[in-house]
Every structure is written in C-alpha cells, then in structure tokens.
Design a protein around this motif. Structure first.
Motif, PDB file in Angstrom:
ATOM      1  N   LEU A  15      21.391 -48.510  -9.593  1.00 55.59           N
ATOM      2  CA  LEU A  15      20.304 -49.504  -9.646  1.00 55.59           C
ATOM      3  C   LEU A  15      19.970 -49.862 -11.101  1.00 55.59           C
ATOM      4  CD1 LEU A  15      17.795 -50.936  -8.246  1.00 55.59           C
ATOM      5  CD2 LEU A  15      16.593 -48.782  -8.552  1.00 55.59           C
ATOM      6  N   VAL A  16      19.742 -48.856 -11.916  1.00 55.25           N
ATOM      7  CA  VAL A  16      19.308 -49.077 -13.301  1.00 55.25           C
ATOM      8  C   VAL A  16      20.480 -49.477 -14.200  1.00 55.25           C
ATOM      9  CG1 VAL A  16      18.387 -47.908 -15.357  1.00 55.25           C
ATOM     10  CG2 VAL A  16      17.329 -47.534 -13.116  1.00 55.25           C
ATOM     11  N   THR A  36      33.068 -44.713 -13.986  1.00 49.93           N
ATOM     12  CA  THR A  36      32.451 -44.254 -12.732  1.00 49.93           C
ATOM     13  C   THR A  36      32.383 -42.723 -12.778  1.00 49.93           C
ATOM     14  OG1 THR A  36      34.558 -43.973 -11.620  1.00 49.93           O
ATOM     15  CG2 THR A  36      33.531 -46.159 -11.460  1.00 49.93           C
ATOM     16  N   ASP A  41      33.214 -37.272 -14.703  1.00 47.74           N
ATOM     17  CA  ASP A  41      32.090 -36.528 -14.137  1.00 47.74           C
ATOM     18  C   ASP A  41      31.283 -35.963 -15.309  1.00 47.74           C
ATOM     19  OD1 ASP A  41      30.326 -34.764 -12.974  1.00 47.74           O
ATOM     20  OD2 ASP A  41      31.765 -34.025 -11.479  1.00 47.74           O
ATOM     21  N   ARG A  43      29.026 -33.994 -15.482  1.00 47.55           N
ATOM     22  CA  ARG A  43      28.656 -32.572 -15.417  1.00 47.55           C
ATOM     23  C   ARG A  43      29.709 -31.707 -16.105  1.00 47.55           C
ATOM     24  NH1 ARG A  43      28.035 -32.413  -9.030  1.00 47.55           N
ATOM     25  NH2 ARG A  43      30.072 -33.347  -9.401  1.00 47.55           N
ATOM     26  N   ALA A  63      21.701 -43.677 -18.007  1.00 52.87           N
ATOM     27  CA  ALA A  63      21.150 -44.024 -16.690  1.00 52.87           C
ATOM     28  C   ALA A  63      21.947 -43.351 -15.578  1.00 52.87           C
ATOM     29  CB  ALA A  63      21.152 -45.539 -16.509  1.00 52.87           C
ATOM     30  N   VAL A  67      19.816 -38.886  -8.289  1.00 52.68           N
ATOM     31  CA  VAL A  67      18.553 -39.576  -7.997  1.00 52.68           C
ATOM     32  C   VAL A  67      18.344 -39.666  -6.497  1.00 52.68           C
ATOM     33  CG1 VAL A  67      17.296 -41.767  -8.338  1.00 52.68           C
ATOM     34  CG2 VAL A  67      18.897 -40.969 -10.086  1.00 52.68           C
ATOM     35  N   GLY A 107      13.771 -41.003 -18.098  1.00 49.22           N
ATOM     36  CA  GLY A 107      13.024 -40.004 -17.336  1.00 49.22           C
ATOM     37  C   GLY A 107      12.457 -40.661 -16.104  1.00 49.22           C
ATOM     38  N   SER A 108      11.259 -40.249 -15.727  1.00 52.99           N
ATOM     39  CA  SER A 108      10.616 -40.812 -14.546  1.00 52.99           C
ATOM     40  C   SER A 108       9.137 -40.420 -14.584  1.00 52.99           C
ATOM     41  CB  SER A 108      11.274 -40.211 -13.297  1.00 52.99           C
ATOM     42  OG  SER A 108      10.429 -40.367 -12.186  1.00 52.99           O
ATOM     43  N   TYR A 137      13.606 -31.695 -10.063  1.00 53.52           N
ATOM     44  CA  TYR A 137      14.043 -32.936 -10.734  1.00 53.52           C
ATOM     45  C   TYR A 137      13.153 -33.213 -11.948  1.00 53.52           C
ATOM     46  CZ  TYR A 137      14.513 -38.133 -10.902  1.00 53.52           C
ATOM     47  OH  TYR A 137      14.693 -39.447 -11.258  1.00 53.52           O
ATOM     48  N   LYS A 141      14.053 -33.507 -15.940  1.00 55.33           N
ATOM     49  CA  LYS A 141      13.697 -34.684 -16.756  1.00 55.33           C
ATOM     50  C   LYS A 141      12.880 -34.260 -17.984  1.00 55.33           C
ATOM     51  CE  LYS A 141      15.581 -38.040 -14.443  1.00 55.33           C
ATOM     52  NZ  LYS A 141      16.685 -38.774 -15.061  1.00 55.33           N
ATOM     53  N   PRO A 164      10.166 -44.732 -16.542  1.00 51.45           N
ATOM     54  CA  PRO A 164       9.894 -45.837 -15.626  1.00 51.45           C
ATOM     55  C   PRO A 164       9.121 -45.380 -14.395  1.00 51.45           C
ATOM     56  CG  PRO A 164      12.263 -45.472 -15.904  1.00 51.45           C
ATOM     57  CD  PRO A 164      11.553 -44.281 -16.449  1.00 51.45           C
ATOM     58  N   THR A 165       8.340 -46.285 -13.872  1.00 51.61           N
ATOM     59  CA  THR A 165       7.698 -46.071 -12.584  1.00 51.61           C
ATOM     60  C   THR A 165       8.751 -46.244 -11.473  1.00 51.61           C
ATOM     61  OG1 THR A 165       5.774 -46.729 -11.313  1.00 51.61           O
ATOM     62  CG2 THR A 165       7.057 -48.518 -12.301  1.00 51.61           C
ATOM     63  N   LEU A 167      11.308 -47.810  -9.023  1.00 49.39           N
ATOM     64  CA  LEU A 167      12.097 -49.028  -9.258  1.00 49.39           C
ATOM     65  C   LEU A 167      12.734 -49.536  -7.970  1.00 49.39           C
ATOM     66  CD1 LEU A 167      13.921 -47.525 -12.357  1.00 49.39           C
ATOM     67  CD2 LEU A 167      11.949 -49.069 -12.411  1.00 49.39           C
ATOM     68  N   ASN A 171      21.732 -53.300  -6.070  1.00 56.19           N
ATOM     69  CA  ASN A 171      22.479 -52.029  -6.137  1.00 56.19           C
ATOM     70  C   ASN A 171      21.605 -50.806  -5.913  1.00 56.19           C
ATOM     71  OD1 ASN A 171      25.104 -53.134  -6.751  1.00 56.19           O
ATOM     72  ND2 ASN A 171      24.204 -53.707  -8.717  1.00 56.19           N
TER      73      ASN A 171
END
Ligand SMILES: NC(=O)C1=CN([C@@H]2O[C@H](COP(=O)(O)OP(=O)(O)OC[C@H]3O[C@@H](n4cnc5c(N)ncnc54)[C@H](OP(=O)(O)O)[C@@H]3O)[C@@H](O)[C@H]2O)C=CC1
Ligand SMILES: C[C@H]1O[C@H](OP(=O)(O)OP(=O)(O)OC[C@H]2O[C@@H](n3cnc4c(=O)[nH]c(N)nc43)[C@H](O)[C@@H]2O)[C@@H](O)[C@@H](O)C1=O
Length: 315
Positions: A15-16, A36, A41, A43, A63, A67, A107-108, A137, A141, A164-165, A167, A171
């Motif tokens: 999305l982001v 992708t 990966d 990680r 990003a 999530v 973050g979030s 989570y 963050k 961000p709040t 979203l 996508n």
C-alpha cells in the motif's frame, strides 16, 4: 534528493511503497530501485548486505514490513515482532555500512500509549502502556525509531522516522483475516451487495475512533520529509480528524451501495479506543493532507472494483 538520486523503495508492491513509487515518478524521480520479498528477503542479513553493496542506493524509504489489522497483530504476535525487528535491523544497518545519504523509517501511531491524551503529540512516545492487541508490532516499531535515533547520534547519519495514522488506498490488503478495517469493510459490503446478503458483520462495538489517510497523501508526506526534514524527533503524518468505526461503516455502506443491515460482532477486539494524531509539526514544516475521507473512499472503492479479481482471488 535530486531527480537523478538512486532511491531504494523497500516494499514497493505494498500500500505505502507503491504509493511512494507512484508519487516519486510523478515528481520526476526516475532512478528508483526495488525488489520483491521473493527476490530479496529483508529478514536475511547476508542478502541485504549484498544488495546494498552492489546497488549502493543514496536514499531509502523503508516501507517493507510485516503489516496487518487488529486480529492478525493479536494472533501472529511472534511473526510481527520477529519479522519487523529483522527487516529494520538489516536495512538500517546496511544503510549505515553503505553510506546511504538519508533513510526514512515508517513507524505507526500504535507506538503511542493506549490511553495517551488526544490528539497524540510526538512527545507522548514511551510515556505509558501500549495497546495489548498490537504490542509486539509496536515494540518493534519503537525499536526502529530508537535505532534511527541512535545511529544518528553515534554515527552522524540522517535517518528520520515518520508515524502515519491508519492508511488506505490502492494496493491495500483486502484479505478479511489480515486486513485493516477500511479495506475489510469495502470488501464485505461489496460482496454482500453482490450476493444479496441481508447483513454485514463489523468487528467490535463500533465505538473506537480512527483517523484515515489516503496512501497518496502519505506518499507525498514521506517525499516531503525526505527533502525537508532532518532530526531525531519522530513526525506524525495524518489528517487531524477521526471518525467512529460505526460511522465509518455507514459511510462505506453508502459508497458501495449496500442496502442491508450492519451487525456488530462484539466477540472481536475493539483495540485502542482512539488514536487521533496531532499534525501541528508536519503542518508547520509545510505539508498538509489534501484527500478527504469522502474522496478517498470513492477512489479506494473504484480501485477495488477495477482490481477485484487480483486482490481477492487468493484470499
Ligand atoms: N497500512 C497501514 O494502515 C499503516 C502502515 N504503516 C506502515 O507503513 C509501512 C508499509 O505498510 P503497508 O504498505 O500498509 O504494508 P503492505 O503489507 O501493503 O506492504 C508491505 C510490503 O513489505 C514487503 N515485505 C514484507 N516482508 C518482507 C520481507 N521479509 N522482505 C522484503 N519485503 C518484505 C512486501 O513485499 P512483497 O509484496 O514483495 O511481498 C510488501 O510489499 C509499514 O512499515 C507499516 O508499519 C503505518 C501506519 C499504518
Ligand atoms: C494501523 C494500525 O492497525 C492496527 O490497529 P487498529 O487501528 O486497531 O486496526 P484495524 O484497522 O484492524 O481495526 C480498527 C478498528 O476497526 C474494527 N473493525 C471493524 N470491522 C473490522 C474488520 O472487518 N476488519 C478489521 N481489521 N477491523 C475491523 C476493529 O475491531 C478496530 O476496532 C494495528 O494492529 C497496527 O497494525 C497499526 O498500526
């Protein structure tokens, strides 16, 4: 950033990330690189190091993350803390080792205490207990924020953290188990309308309040911060207005044109009662959201209709 800068957007299919790429291209940035999760990966430390050593990006939008909505966060607690810690650790450290000019960490607003005063000011970070449904989570963050801050202080890097709040937009994730509320409601009302179902189930009591920012607004804000902000203080990104889940459900119902009933499934968690962000800081820096919830909802539903098969076929 200048128009030739080499920019790595991690998570470009999400999305982001997809909104950031769209908006970078719109603004004339052409030297954008991405991978992708199957190709790279994040990680995997060795693979991340190799990627940075080979590509040497100058700017990084981080990003890529594990999530999900309230139920996914609550159920897959280990995955959320492990994957996010690994991704952040690998990318931020590789950025430092490969002299990345600047990095923006996403973050979030779930990093703020569950019962913090409203609207949420940046200074409320680490002043109280977190919301239990997404604590793992949120802890990851917060670690990301502190990692950026610590690298800046010790190594003189220029890493910034944006909060961000909630979203929504193109996508988005429309899987009903793992998605956030807004894409879930779009899909639920749409399918109920198509199937002639008499009611739609909305999770929780409907009383929690949330704020919703369209993904293109968020992307613009991220590019704006990359170009105009430097500092260790986190920066909220939002619209500064919120709505109850009940009122949101009625709005989505209207946009989709579903004529049946709404039922509240109170066996599902409500989560934090409210998380309205204080946007004084980003507004003072010179950025303001432009897409209203009404306009954004219509855009998101139109996108869903055009991409329905690809977004729901595997979910
Ligand atoms: N959605 C929201 O409401 C909010 C999101 N945020 C933050 O914004 C950021 C982006 O979220 P959003 O776009 O919604 O998330 P999405 O789930 O839409 O996209 C996440 C992206 O991360 C990539 N990714 C996940 N795991 C890995 C991995 N192991 N290696 C490489 N790439 C990986 C995926 O890549 P691929 O597609 O290739 O698998 C995917 O494109 C996150 O940091 C999130 O915390 C903050 C507040 C609210
Ligand atoms: C962005 C943010 O997102 C997450 O937090 P959240 O805001 O609580 O997430 P949510 O969008 O899933 O729910 C918002 C509200 O809406 C209600 N709700 C109703 N009906 C559905 C529904 O059908 N699906 C979902 N998911 N929620 C529903 C739901 O019960 C809750 O009261 C964090 O875990 C974390 O990931 C984070 O940072």
């Amino acid at each position: 950033m200048n128009k030739e800068s080499k920019i790595y957007v991690a998570g470009h299919r999400g999305l982001v990330g997809s909104a950031i790429v769209r908006n970078l291209l719109k603004q004339g940035y052409e030297n954008i690189i991405f991978r992708t999760s199957r190709e790279l990966d994040l990680r995997e430390k060795v693979a991340v190091d190799q990627f940075f050593e080979t590509e040497k990006p100058e700017y990084v939008f981080l990003a890529a993350a594990k999530v999900g909505g309230i139920v996914a966060n609550n159920e897959y607690r280990a995955d959320f803390i492990r994957d996010n810690l690994l991704i952040q650790m690998n990318v931020i450290d590789a950025a430092y080792r490969n002299n990345v000019e600047k990095l923006l960490f996403l973050g979030s607003t779930c990093i703020y205490p569950k019962l913090a005063p409203q609207p949420l000011k940046e200074e409320y970070l680490l002043t109280g207990e977190l919301e239990p449904t997404n604590e793992p989570y949120a802890i990851a963050k917060i670690a990301g924020i502190k990692m950026c801050e610590s690298y800046n202080r010790q190594y003189g890097t220029k890493y910034i953290s944006a909060m961000p709040t909630n979203l929504y937009g193109e996508n988005d994730n429309f899987d009903l188990h793992s998605s956030h509320v807004l894409p879930a409601l779009i899909r639920k009302f749409h399918e109920a309308k198509q199937n002639g179902t008499s009611n739609v189930e909305v999770w929780g009591t409907g009383s929690p309040k949330r704020e919703f920012l369209y993904s293109d607004d968020l992307a613009e804000a991220c590019i704006f911060l990359m170009n105009n902000y430097e500092g260790n203080e986190i920066v909220n990104i939002g619209v500064g207005e919120d709505i109850s889940i009940k009122d949101l459900a009625y709005k989505v119902k209207e946009v989709v044109g579903f004529e049946g009933e709404i039922k509240f499934d109170t066996s599902k968690p409500d989560g934090t009662p409210r998380k309205l962000v204080d946007v004084t800081k980003i507004n003072a820096l010179g950025w303001k959201a432009t897409v209203s919830l009404e306009v954004g909802l219509n855009k998101a539903y139109t996108w869903y209709l055009e991409n329905e098969l690809t977004t729901t076929v595997n979910n």
